[in-house]
Design an enzyme around this catalytic site. Structure first.
Site, PDB file in Angstrom:
ATOM      1  N   SER A  95       0.796  -1.229   0.000  1.00 15.83           N
ATOM      2  CA  SER A  95       0.000   0.000   0.000  1.00 15.83           C
ATOM      3  C   SER A  95       0.826   1.276   0.000  1.00 15.83           C
ATOM      4  O   SER A  95       0.312   2.345  -0.274  1.00 15.83           O
ATOM      5  CB  SER A  95      -0.889   0.015   1.233  1.00 15.83           C
ATOM      6  OG  SER A  95      -0.092   0.193   2.395  1.00 15.83           O
ATOM      7  N   GLY A  96       2.100   1.168   0.333  1.00 15.43           N
ATOM      8  CA  GLY A  96       2.925   2.359   0.462  1.00 15.43           C
ATOM      9  C   GLY A  96       2.985   2.878   1.879  1.00 15.43           C
ATOM     10  O   GLY A  96       3.808   3.722   2.207  1.00 15.43           O
ATOM     11  N   GLY A  97       2.124   2.355   2.742  1.00 16.84           N
ATOM     12  CA  GLY A  97       2.075   2.836   4.124  1.00 16.84           C
ATOM     13  C   GLY A  97       3.403   2.686   4.845  1.00 16.84           C
ATOM     14  O   GLY A  97       3.874   3.615   5.495  1.00 16.84           O
ATOM     15  N   PHE A  98       4.014   1.527   4.703  1.00 22.85           N
ATOM     16  CA  PHE A  98       5.270   1.277   5.404  1.00 22.85           C
ATOM     17  C   PHE A  98       6.341   2.285   4.991  1.00 22.85           C
ATOM     18  O   PHE A  98       7.026   2.864   5.824  1.00 22.85           O
ATOM     19  CB  PHE A  98       5.760  -0.154   5.114  1.00 22.85           C
ATOM     20  CG  PHE A  98       7.024  -0.514   5.830  1.00 22.85           C
ATOM     21  CD1 PHE A  98       6.993  -1.031   7.113  1.00 22.85           C
ATOM     22  CD2 PHE A  98       8.264  -0.323   5.224  1.00 22.85           C
ATOM     23  CE1 PHE A  98       8.167  -1.345   7.791  1.00 22.85           C
ATOM     24  CE2 PHE A  98       9.445  -0.636   5.892  1.00 22.85           C
ATOM     25  CZ  PHE A  98       9.390  -1.152   7.176  1.00 22.85           C
ATOM     26  N   ASP A 173      -2.641   0.937   5.754  1.00 18.66           N
ATOM     27  CA  ASP A 173      -2.717   0.722   7.199  1.00 18.66           C
ATOM     28  C   ASP A 173      -1.663   1.554   7.900  1.00 18.66           C
ATOM     29  O   ASP A 173      -0.737   2.064   7.276  1.00 18.66           O
ATOM     30  CB  ASP A 173      -2.498  -0.764   7.521  1.00 18.66           C
ATOM     31  CG  ASP A 173      -1.136  -1.253   7.045  1.00 18.66           C
ATOM     32  OD1 ASP A 173      -0.661  -0.772   5.989  1.00 18.66           O
ATOM     33  OD2 ASP A 173      -0.532  -2.101   7.710  1.00 18.66           O
ATOM     34  N   GLN A 223      -3.359  -5.654  11.901  1.00 16.14           N
ATOM     35  CA  GLN A 223      -2.314  -5.146  12.793  1.00 16.14           C
ATOM     36  C   GLN A 223      -2.614  -5.604  14.221  1.00 16.14           C
ATOM     37  O   GLN A 223      -3.408  -6.507  14.415  1.00 16.14           O
ATOM     38  CB  GLN A 223      -2.263  -3.613  12.673  1.00 16.14           C
ATOM     39  CG  GLN A 223      -1.772  -3.126  11.308  1.00 16.14           C
ATOM     40  CD  GLN A 223      -0.264  -3.248  11.142  1.00 16.14           C
ATOM     41  OE1 GLN A 223       0.448  -3.668  12.055  1.00 16.14           O
ATOM     42  NE2 GLN A 223       0.229  -2.902   9.964  1.00 16.14           N
ATOM     43  N   GLY A 250      -8.689 -11.251   0.544  1.00 19.34           N
ATOM     44  CA  GLY A 250      -7.664 -11.960   1.297  1.00 19.34           C
ATOM     45  C   GLY A 250      -7.167 -11.020   2.374  1.00 19.34           C
ATOM     46  O   GLY A 250      -7.723  -9.935   2.557  1.00 19.34           O
ATOM     47  N   ASP A 302       6.626 -12.211   1.205  1.00 14.01           N
ATOM     48  CA  ASP A 302       7.560 -11.443   0.390  1.00 14.01           C
ATOM     49  C   ASP A 302       8.611 -10.882   1.314  1.00 14.01           C
ATOM     50  O   ASP A 302       8.367 -10.718   2.512  1.00 14.01           O
ATOM     51  CB  ASP A 302       6.845 -10.285  -0.308  1.00 14.01           C
ATOM     52  CG  ASP A 302       6.545  -9.151   0.655  1.00 14.01           C
ATOM     53  OD1 ASP A 302       7.376  -8.237   0.777  1.00 14.01           O
ATOM     54  OD2 ASP A 302       5.488  -9.186   1.310  1.00 14.01           O
ATOM     55  N   CYS A 340      22.404 -27.501  -6.178  1.00 14.83           N
ATOM     56  CA  CYS A 340      21.437 -26.437  -6.463  1.00 14.83           C
ATOM     57  C   CYS A 340      21.201 -26.380  -7.970  1.00 14.83           C
ATOM     58  O   CYS A 340      22.148 -26.414  -8.748  1.00 14.83           O
ATOM     59  CB  CYS A 340      21.933 -25.089  -5.941  1.00 14.83           C
ATOM     60  SG  CYS A 340      20.805 -23.715  -6.352  1.00 14.83           S
ATOM     61  N   CYS A 342      19.960 -23.872  -9.676  1.00 14.81           N
ATOM     62  CA  CYS A 342      19.826 -22.514 -10.230  1.00 14.81           C
ATOM     63  C   CYS A 342      20.843 -22.270 -11.350  1.00 14.81           C
ATOM     64  O   CYS A 342      21.836 -22.982 -11.478  1.00 14.81           O
ATOM     65  CB  CYS A 342      19.941 -21.458  -9.126  1.00 14.81           C
ATOM     66  SG  CYS A 342      21.619 -20.939  -8.726  1.00 14.81           S
ATOM     67  N   CYS A 345      24.504 -21.712  -9.969  1.00 15.99           N
ATOM     68  CA  CYS A 345      25.213 -22.901  -9.491  1.00 15.99           C
ATOM     69  C   CYS A 345      25.522 -23.896 -10.613  1.00 15.99           C
ATOM     70  O   CYS A 345      26.483 -24.648 -10.513  1.00 15.99           O
ATOM     71  CB  CYS A 345      24.417 -23.590  -8.382  1.00 15.99           C
ATOM     72  SG  CYS A 345      24.428 -22.632  -6.860  1.00 15.99           S
ATOM     73  N   HIS A 371      20.758 -16.954  -7.270  1.00 22.52           N
ATOM     74  CA  HIS A 371      20.878 -18.087  -6.347  1.00 22.52           C
ATOM     75  C   HIS A 371      20.010 -17.896  -5.100  1.00 22.52           C
ATOM     76  O   HIS A 371      19.262 -18.803  -4.714  1.00 22.52           O
ATOM     77  CB  HIS A 371      22.328 -18.344  -5.933  1.00 22.52           C
ATOM     78  CG  HIS A 371      22.418 -19.353  -4.836  1.00 22.52           C
ATOM     79  ND1 HIS A 371      22.316 -20.708  -5.059  1.00 22.52           N
ATOM     80  CD2 HIS A 371      22.485 -19.193  -3.490  1.00 22.52           C
ATOM     81  CE1 HIS A 371      22.337 -21.346  -3.895  1.00 22.52           C
ATOM     82  NE2 HIS A 371      22.439 -20.443  -2.930  1.00 22.52           N
TER      83      HIS A 371
HETATM   84 ZN   LIG Z   1      22.204 -21.929  -6.782  1.00 24.27          ZN
END
Ligand SMILES: [Zn+2]
Length: 408
Positions: A95-98, A173, A223, A250, A302, A340, A342, A345, A371
């Site tokens: 939201s940009g609030g933080f 928020d 919150q 959600g 995230d 790994c 990726c 790697c 990675h």
């Molecule tokens: Zn990797």
């Protein structure tokens, strides 16, 4: 009829942790899932094709940053966030609030908005004046790029997020911290609820007036800091909220969370939320936090940490985190992590990464980020698979035992 939905999959025996599928106009997200952060409409140092290749199912950008630069009207004219940044999959915006409240205020040690009883240097970074002020209508703050005074309200945040066009948006928020008094937290939860009502109303209006655009889902943000009664009440009130025929698609779980009580606090909230709507936990990426939050019923996550620390040469492996720029890796002709899958790697060695960091080459950030993002996305994917296979607890014990072994 909306193009947004959530289908429950497998549930853990205690009934909280679960798998599922979030359906958006730009594709599905199998949950639990880690969402890659692309704050300014780019996952720093990495092409969108690489973000897709490393398995990220969705990208989250920030409303505050994109509003200031290039402007949400530009992103709108480009066809929305996904089209603008060449990411065809699902997108989120916060939201940009933080950012309004934290960057704007020049915080140093703590993110306290209620400064009574705190010395200025506890709250405000040295040499900076207080730049954000919260009132019941919204937040006045200073643009960190040019010093202009600006104002965010729930209606402004909704308009910006509609222009950005992400599949999932968050209600505006108030940010509080563990430093705030109980009295302030109570007041803040009420304010966040009043703002949630205004967000839903603005969202309903914008959805009608922009009916030619794909449906955008809106998540309410719970919150209440470390207080069980506040968290539960906030979750219940948001879950039951309906404005102009709309309720939240959600929920986000935000704000101050004590690491040692993360699972407990998330559990209070998910107890009160309807099981058929997804829950996003903002800002975590440590392995033990994922296990705790997923066991408690969180679906998506995230965090900027995996990419931020990658740009500083800190790399994750199943055996813990290490710094590839230390002398020990000068002649380490082996991948960051054996096994790994990726891109980094499978093509490069620790010694090469060590060299790139020492030479301050841009490719160091690109390869390291690929990675760490792959590590984080895969960990959450593996947790999802363990829930489906019925061996979540065994996987948790095995993974955390190995990851944190060096700390014991
Ligand atoms: Zn990797």
């Amino acid at each position: 009829m909306t193009d947004f939905g959530f289908a429950l999959g497998t549930t853990l025996p205690d009934g909280r942790g679960r798998t599922g599928v979030i359906r958006t106009p730009h594709g599905e997200i199998r949950t639990p899932a880690f969402v890659a952060v692309g704050t300014k409409a780019t996952v720093k140092a990495v092409l969108p094709e690489s973000v897709a290749d490393l398995g990220a199912q969705a990208v989250l950008a920030n409303a505050y940053h994109l509003y200031l630069q290039p402007g949400s009207d530009i992103v709108d004219a480009a066809g929305g966030l996904g089209a603008f940044m060449n990411w065809p999959g699902p997108t989120f915006t916060d939201s940009g609030g933080f950012q309004v409240m934290s960057l704007g205020a020049g915080f140093k040690k703590v993110l306290a908005m209620n400064t009574v009883g705190l010395a200025d240097d506890d709250v405000i970074a040295e040499g900076r004046t207080r730049m954000a002020h919260v009132d019941d209508d919204g937040v006045t703050f200073t643009n960190h790029l040019n010093g202009d005074r600006l104002r965010f309200t729930p209606e402004v945040s909704m308009r910006i997020q509609h222009e950005l066009g992400a599949d999932v948006m968050f209600a505006f928020d108030e940010l509080t911290t563990l430093m705030n008094t109980r009295g302030y937290q109570e007041q803040s939860v009420q304010r966040t609820h009043a703002w949630a009502v205004r967000c839903l109303a603005a969202h309903a209006e914008l959805t009608r007036s922009r009916s030619d655009k794909p449906y955008q889902a809106l998540f309410g943000v719970v919150q209440g800091a470390q207080y069980e009664d506040l968290r539960r009440r906030a979750a219940r009130d948001l879950a039951g909220l309906e404005v102009d025929g709309r309720s939240f698609d959600g929920f986000g779980i935000g704000g101050a969370l004590e690491k040692e009580n993360l699972g407990t606090i998330v559990g209070w909230v998910t107890d009160e939320l309807p099981g058929d709507r997804p829950r996003h936990l903002l800002g975590i990426s440590e392995p033990d936090d994922f296990f705790a939050a997923i066991a408690a019923g969180a679906d998506t996550f995230d965090c900027v940490m995996p990419s931020r620390v990658a740009r500083n040469a800190a790399l994750y492996t199943r055996n813990g985190r290490f710094n590839v720029n230390t002398a020990a890796h000068r002649r380490a002709f082996e991948p960051i992590e054996n096994g790994c899958d990726c891109y980094t790697c499978t093509h490069y060695t620790r010694a090469y990464l060590h060299h790139l960091f020492k030479a301050k080459e841009m490719l160091a950030s690109t390869l390291s980020t690929i990675h760490n993002e792959r590590f984080t996305v895969r960990l959450v994917d593996d947790i999802r698979a363990s829930i489906e296979a019925g061996d979540f607890e065994a996987f948790r014990t095995e993974f955390l035992g190995r990851f944190y072994a060096s700390r014991r």
